[in-house]
Motif scaffolding. Structure first.
Motif, PDB file in Angstrom:
ATOM      1  N   GLU A   1      37.036 -44.983  66.309  1.00  0.00           N
ATOM      2  CA  GLU A   1      37.613 -45.658  67.487  1.00  0.00           C
ATOM      3  C   GLU A   1      37.997 -47.095  67.128  1.00  0.00           C
ATOM      4  O   GLU A   1      37.190 -47.862  66.625  1.00  0.00           O
ATOM      5  CB  GLU A   1      36.600 -45.640  68.651  1.00  0.00           C
ATOM      6  CG  GLU A   1      37.005 -46.474  69.860  1.00  0.00           C
ATOM      7  CD  GLU A   1      38.369 -46.115  70.449  1.00  0.00           C
ATOM      8  OE1 GLU A   1      38.618 -44.936  70.733  1.00  0.00           O
ATOM      9  OE2 GLU A   1      39.212 -47.042  70.607  1.00  0.00           O
TER      10      GLU A   1
ATOM     11  N   LYS B   1      40.359 -46.177  90.338  1.00  0.00           N
ATOM     12  CA  LYS B   1      39.714 -45.491  91.461  1.00  0.00           C
ATOM     13  C   LYS B   1      38.564 -46.327  92.041  1.00  0.00           C
ATOM     14  O   LYS B   1      38.281 -46.263  93.240  1.00  0.00           O
ATOM     15  CB  LYS B   1      39.202 -44.110  91.030  1.00  0.00           C
ATOM     16  CG  LYS B   1      40.231 -43.016  91.236  1.00  0.00           C
ATOM     17  CD  LYS B   1      41.310 -42.939  90.199  1.00  0.00           C
ATOM     18  CE  LYS B   1      42.671 -43.339  90.613  1.00  0.00           C
ATOM     19  NZ  LYS B   1      43.680 -43.203  89.541  1.00  0.00           N
TER      20      LYS B   1
ATOM     21  N   GLY C   1      42.027 -45.587  62.455  1.00  0.00           N
ATOM     22  CA  GLY C   1      42.152 -44.468  61.517  1.00  0.00           C
ATOM     23  C   GLY C   1      43.604 -44.077  61.294  1.00  0.00           C
ATOM     24  O   GLY C   1      44.437 -44.190  62.199  1.00  0.00           O
TER      25      GLY C   1
ATOM     26  N   ASP D   1      46.343 -37.010  75.762  1.00  0.00           N
ATOM     27  CA  ASP D   1      47.658 -37.649  75.942  1.00  0.00           C
ATOM     28  C   ASP D   1      48.525 -37.574  74.689  1.00  0.00           C
ATOM     29  O   ASP D   1      49.738 -37.407  74.779  1.00  0.00           O
ATOM     30  CB  ASP D   1      47.482 -39.128  76.322  1.00  0.00           C
ATOM     31  CG  ASP D   1      47.163 -39.327  77.801  1.00  0.00           C
ATOM     32  OD1 ASP D   1      46.807 -38.339  78.480  1.00  0.00           O
ATOM     33  OD2 ASP D   1      47.257 -40.481  78.270  1.00  0.00           O
TER      34      ASP D   1
ATOM     35  N   THR E   1      43.261 -36.928  82.392  1.00  0.00           N
ATOM     36  CA  THR E   1      41.966 -36.849  81.722  1.00  0.00           C
ATOM     37  C   THR E   1      41.361 -35.445  81.766  1.00  0.00           C
ATOM     38  O   THR E   1      40.931 -34.916  80.737  1.00  0.00           O
ATOM     39  CB  THR E   1      40.989 -37.855  82.368  1.00  0.00           C
ATOM     40  OG1 THR E   1      41.501 -39.158  82.126  1.00  0.00           O
ATOM     41  CG2 THR E   1      39.596 -37.734  81.812  1.00  0.00           C
TER      42      THR E   1
HETATM   43  C1  LIG Z   1      46.492 -46.763  85.583  1.00  0.00           C
HETATM   44  C2  LIG Z   1      46.156 -45.350  85.187  1.00  0.00           C
HETATM   45  C3  LIG Z   1      45.349 -44.573  86.010  1.00  0.00           C
HETATM   46  C4  LIG Z   1      45.045 -43.271  85.658  1.00  0.00           C
HETATM   47  N1  LIG Z   1      44.281 -42.525  86.500  1.00  0.00           N
HETATM   48  C5  LIG Z   1      43.981 -41.249  86.205  1.00  0.00           C
HETATM   49  C6  LIG Z   1      43.188 -40.462  87.077  1.00  0.00           C
HETATM   50  O1  LIG Z   1      42.771 -40.897  88.137  1.00  0.00           O
HETATM   51  N2  LIG Z   1      42.908 -39.193  86.698  1.00  0.00           N
HETATM   52  C7  LIG Z   1      43.362 -38.666  85.535  1.00  0.00           C
HETATM   53  O2  LIG Z   1      43.076 -37.487  85.243  1.00  0.00           O
HETATM   54  N3  LIG Z   1      44.114 -39.387  84.674  1.00  0.00           N
HETATM   55  C8  LIG Z   1      44.437 -40.672  84.986  1.00  0.00           C
HETATM   56  N4  LIG Z   1      45.174 -41.418  84.119  1.00  0.00           N
HETATM   57  C9  LIG Z   1      45.561 -40.834  82.822  1.00  0.00           C
HETATM   58  C10 LIG Z   1      44.374 -40.949  81.846  1.00  0.00           C
HETATM   59  O3  LIG Z   1      44.023 -42.305  81.687  1.00  0.00           O
HETATM   60  C11 LIG Z   1      44.706 -40.347  80.482  1.00  0.00           C
HETATM   61  O4  LIG Z   1      45.228 -39.046  80.659  1.00  0.00           O
HETATM   62  C12 LIG Z   1      43.447 -40.287  79.616  1.00  0.00           C
HETATM   63  O5  LIG Z   1      42.957 -41.574  79.369  1.00  0.00           O
HETATM   64  C13 LIG Z   1      43.749 -39.575  78.294  1.00  0.00           C
HETATM   65  O6  LIG Z   1      42.598 -39.547  77.513  1.00  0.00           O
HETATM   66  P1  LIG Z   1      42.687 -39.576  75.905  1.00  0.00           P
HETATM   67  O7  LIG Z   1      41.282 -39.500  75.434  1.00  0.00           O
HETATM   68  O8  LIG Z   1      43.688 -38.593  75.471  1.00  0.00           O
HETATM   69  O9  LIG Z   1      43.305 -41.004  75.597  1.00  0.00           O
HETATM   70  P2  LIG Z   1      42.725 -42.475  75.810  1.00  0.00           P
HETATM   71  O10 LIG Z   1      41.855 -42.562  76.996  1.00  0.00           O
HETATM   72  O11 LIG Z   1      43.937 -43.356  75.769  1.00  0.00           O
HETATM   73  O12 LIG Z   1      41.842 -42.728  74.522  1.00  0.00           O
HETATM   74  C14 LIG Z   1      42.392 -42.782  73.247  1.00  0.00           C
HETATM   75  C15 LIG Z   1      41.505 -43.628  72.372  1.00  0.00           C
HETATM   76  O13 LIG Z   1      41.991 -43.557  71.038  1.00  0.00           O
HETATM   77  C16 LIG Z   1      41.874 -44.839  70.437  1.00  0.00           C
HETATM   78  N5  LIG Z   1      42.817 -44.904  69.322  1.00  0.00           N
HETATM   79  C17 LIG Z   1      44.170 -44.857  69.367  1.00  0.00           C
HETATM   80  N6  LIG Z   1      44.693 -44.905  68.113  1.00  0.00           N
HETATM   81  C18 LIG Z   1      43.634 -44.981  67.256  1.00  0.00           C
HETATM   82  C19 LIG Z   1      43.516 -45.035  65.851  1.00  0.00           C
HETATM   83  N7  LIG Z   1      44.587 -45.005  65.063  1.00  0.00           N
HETATM   84  N8  LIG Z   1      42.274 -45.109  65.309  1.00  0.00           N
HETATM   85  C20 LIG Z   1      41.170 -45.133  66.103  1.00  0.00           C
HETATM   86  N9  LIG Z   1      41.232 -45.070  67.440  1.00  0.00           N
HETATM   87  C21 LIG Z   1      42.445 -44.992  68.015  1.00  0.00           C
HETATM   88  C22 LIG Z   1      42.195 -45.791  71.585  1.00  0.00           C
HETATM   89  O14 LIG Z   1      41.679 -47.089  71.313  1.00  0.00           O
HETATM   90  C23 LIG Z   1      41.502 -45.104  72.747  1.00  0.00           C
HETATM   91  O15 LIG Z   1      40.181 -45.552  72.911  1.00  0.00           O
HETATM   92  C24 LIG Z   1      45.526 -42.733  84.450  1.00  0.00           C
HETATM   93  C25 LIG Z   1      46.334 -43.506  83.603  1.00  0.00           C
HETATM   94  C26 LIG Z   1      46.655 -44.793  83.964  1.00  0.00           C
HETATM   95  C27 LIG Z   1      47.523 -45.626  83.052  1.00  0.00           C
END
Ligand SMILES: Cc1cc2nc3c(=O)[nH]c(=O)nc-3n(C[C@H](O)[C@H](O)[C@H](O)COP(=O)(O)OP(=O)(O)OC[C@H]3O[C@@H](n4cnc5c(N)ncnc54)[C@H](O)[C@@H]3O)c2cc1C
Ligand SMILES: NC(=O)c1ccc[n+]([C@@H]2O[C@H](COP(=O)([O-])OP(=O)(O)OC[C@H]3O[C@@H](n4cnc5c(N)ncnc54)[C@H](O)[C@@H]3O)[C@@H](O)[C@H]2O)c1
Length: 481
Positions: free
Chosen positions: A42, A59, A122, A319, A327
């Motif tokens: 991370e 939220k 990474g 994502d 999420t």
């Molecule tokens: C304002 C807002 C509100 C939202 N509200 C909702 C909601 O109510 N309900 C819902 O279902 N979804 C919601 N979403 C969408 C939700 O935030 C995403 O779908 C979710 O965070 C995706 O999870 P993830 O683990 O794929 O990515 P992320 O949560 O973005 O996590 C990815 C992680 O990877 C790390 N990372 C990236 N590149 C690297 C690298 N090269 N090396 C190491 N680490 C790295 C980042 O630092 C991060 O910590 C919302 C989005 C926004 C912008």
């Protein structure tokens, strides 16, 4: 980490997970449960965007505001609401939900499940190989015996509007972590993030203007969107739909002027840009996996198991996979992918057909989504247009939500509901609800769609009296039962 001699440290593990957002954490959990070892990398905070700058803080800001509004909508309770919202306490409660942007608890959880946590950025540096650059410049090279999983999330897209790059605008990160409400807030983008935050800041005291290039919340049925639009406009929010922004200028006093095509310019103390997101693939070294990104920086085809097309060791979930940016859906993909990698580790080929535990089939047919405005929008499955585009023969029934449960829930309750029915087998292809607190109705519809329950059988799922769920009965009656 290096060994002090400046040389890279080497590690070997079964699976490397890049990104410790909710999705990366979940995939690690399933891998470990399946008997494998995993290193989770991370770059920022364990818990990801969702925990600190997206779902949770947004939220947490919205909930107290909705609670006050709900009390005001019930005569007898309304009289008890004699004060105004304590804005400082609302922000303080949000700070608690983000653990004050400290990820110690999440790191402890990752280590608690038995994974190795490594802080750093990474990138893929070879087949089954990830190189991690720590904040202190130390390097670790990790070899994965089985797989590498990308769970790097998404990054905001900034539109190419003249002058925007010279303005210190807010993205959703700055808005969800703000500690004060600007006097005048302009929101560029009428998607889910923009609409939720527009109402939240209006209720926190800002005068809010939304500027949407197309219709707001364009992926939802328009009558459902109208219930939200009417409510937000009644609360004093100005909403410009189908309006292009031609330029943005910052003045010396910190104000921002947004010039619109066909409407008066908007002057604001803050501009929030929430115009969508794209997969976070920059700098991931995907060329070392032989993967060519699409023009928009997305991955090519990602299978329902999470496997990236053209490789047998690279997976993408959440994502970054670019399918559904939610999420809960990313965590569902994580469960399928983690289980698939673990099942494959003994050399067998697990059956990853539709609706098997190794395939995220619901991504295509049963994605639930809630827009946490007040009133809420809750939709699962396909809209009429999406169903027809997918070649389905569908009919719809729709009606206002007006049952005993809704009239008791709030005085003057206004809501709308729709079923999209697949006529080939009389099952549901999509369901939408709009109205106060409809989010809690949504899972009933998700179960009906994922379970492919025919309407004849759904007729026997009797909603309790007097709840808002009684709208199901009215919808089924209108559908011919
Ligand atoms: C304002 C807002 C509100 C939202 N509200 C909702 C909601 O109510 N309900 C819902 O279902 N979804 C919601 N979403 C969408 C939700 O935030 C995403 O779908 C979710 O965070 C995706 O999870 P993830 O683990 O794929 O990515 P992320 O949560 O973005 O996590 C990815 C992680 O990877 C790390 N990372 C990236 N590149 C690297 C690298 N090269 N090396 C190491 N680490 C790295 C980042 O630092 C991060 O910590 C919302 C989005 C926004 C912008
Ligand atoms: N409650 C939830 O589940 C929730 C809440 C917030 C965000 N999210 C997710 O996070 C992701 C990002 O949210 P988002 O709202 O930023 O993206 P989005 O894709 O939902 O909406 C972006 C909006 O910006 C508009 N837009 C694009 N360029 C523009 C321009 N130049 N001028 C004006 N408008 C422009 C688009 O037409 C679209 O309506 C979404 O996929 C969403 O599903 C989910």
């Amino acid at each position: 980490m290096s060994d002090g001699t400046g040389e890279a440290r080497a590690l070997t593990t079964d699976v490397v997970v890049i990104g410790a957002g909710p999705v990366g954490e979940n995939v690690a959990d399933r891998l470990i449960a399946g008997g494998l070892t995993a290193v989770v990398v991370e770059a920022d905070l364990a818990g990801g965007e969702c925990s600190y700058w997206a779902c949770m803080p947004s939220k947490a800001l919205i909930r107290p505001l909705t609670a006050v509004h709900a009390a005001r909508a019930v005569d007898g309770a309304a009289q008890a609401v004699t004060g105004t919202v304590d804005v400082e306490r609302v922000f303080a409660r949000r700070d608690e939900f983000t653990s004050h942007w400290d990820d110690a608890g999440q790191v402890e959880w990752i280590e608690g499940i038995g994974a190795t946590f490594l802080r750093g950025r990474g990138r893929i540096s070879g087949e089954r190989e990830v190189t991690v650059m720590g904040a202190d410049g130390a390097t670790t090279v990790i070899t994965a015996t089985h797989a590498v999983v990308l769970a790097t999330g998404s990054t905001p897209v900034t539109p190419p509007i003249e002058g925007l790059e010279d303005v210190a605008f807010w993205g959703t990160r700055e808005a969800t972590s703000a500690h004060e409400a600007p006097d005048r807030l302009a929101v560029l983008g009428g998607g889910v993030a923009g609409m939720e935050l527009a109402q939240a800041f209006a209720r926190l005291g800002s005068t809010v203007t939304v500027i949407a290039r197309s219709g707001v919340l364009a992926t939802f049925p328009r009558p459902a969107v109208k219930t939200v639009l009417d409510a937000l406009r009644d609360e004093g929010i100005t909403i410009h739909e189908n309006t292009a922004t031609t330029r943005v200028d910052a003045a010396n006093d910190g104000t921002v002027t947004i010039t619109l095509d066909g409407a008066d310019p908007v002057v604001a103390d803050r501009l929030l840009v929430s115009t969508g997101r794209r997969p976070a693939t920059d700098g991931l070294g995907l060329e070392h996996a032989g993967v060519r990104l699409t023009e928009k920086g997305g991955l090519p085809e990602v299978a329902p198991t999470g496997q990236v097309a053209g490789t047998d060791w690279l997976f993408a979930v959440g994502d970054v996979a670019g399918k559904v940016l939610l999420t809960h859906q990313g965590k569902y993909e994580a469960r399928a992918t983690g289980d698939f990698i673990a099942a494959r580790a003994d050399g067998s080929t697990p059956d990853a057909g539709p609706f098997s535990r190794y395939a995220a089939t619901a991504d295509e047919v049963a994605v639930p989504q809630v827009v946490f405005t007040d009133p809420e929008l809750a939709m699962v499955g396909r809209t009429v247009e999406q169903a027809r585009d997918a070649g389905l023969d569908v009919r719809t029934v729709e009606l206002p939500i007006a049952v005993a449960g809704s009239s008791l829930h709030a005085d003057g309750y206004t809501g709308w509901a729709q079923l999209v029915i697949d006529t080939s087998d009389d099952t549901l292809a999509g369901v939408t609800f709009a109205g106060p607190d409809v989010s809690e109705l949504l899972h009933s519809a998700t179960v009906a769609i994922a379970g492919q329950v025919p309407l004849d059988r759904l007729w026997h799922a009797v909603p309790a009296y007097p709840t808002i769920s009684e709208v199901w009965l009215r919808l089924l009656e209108k559908a011919g039962r």
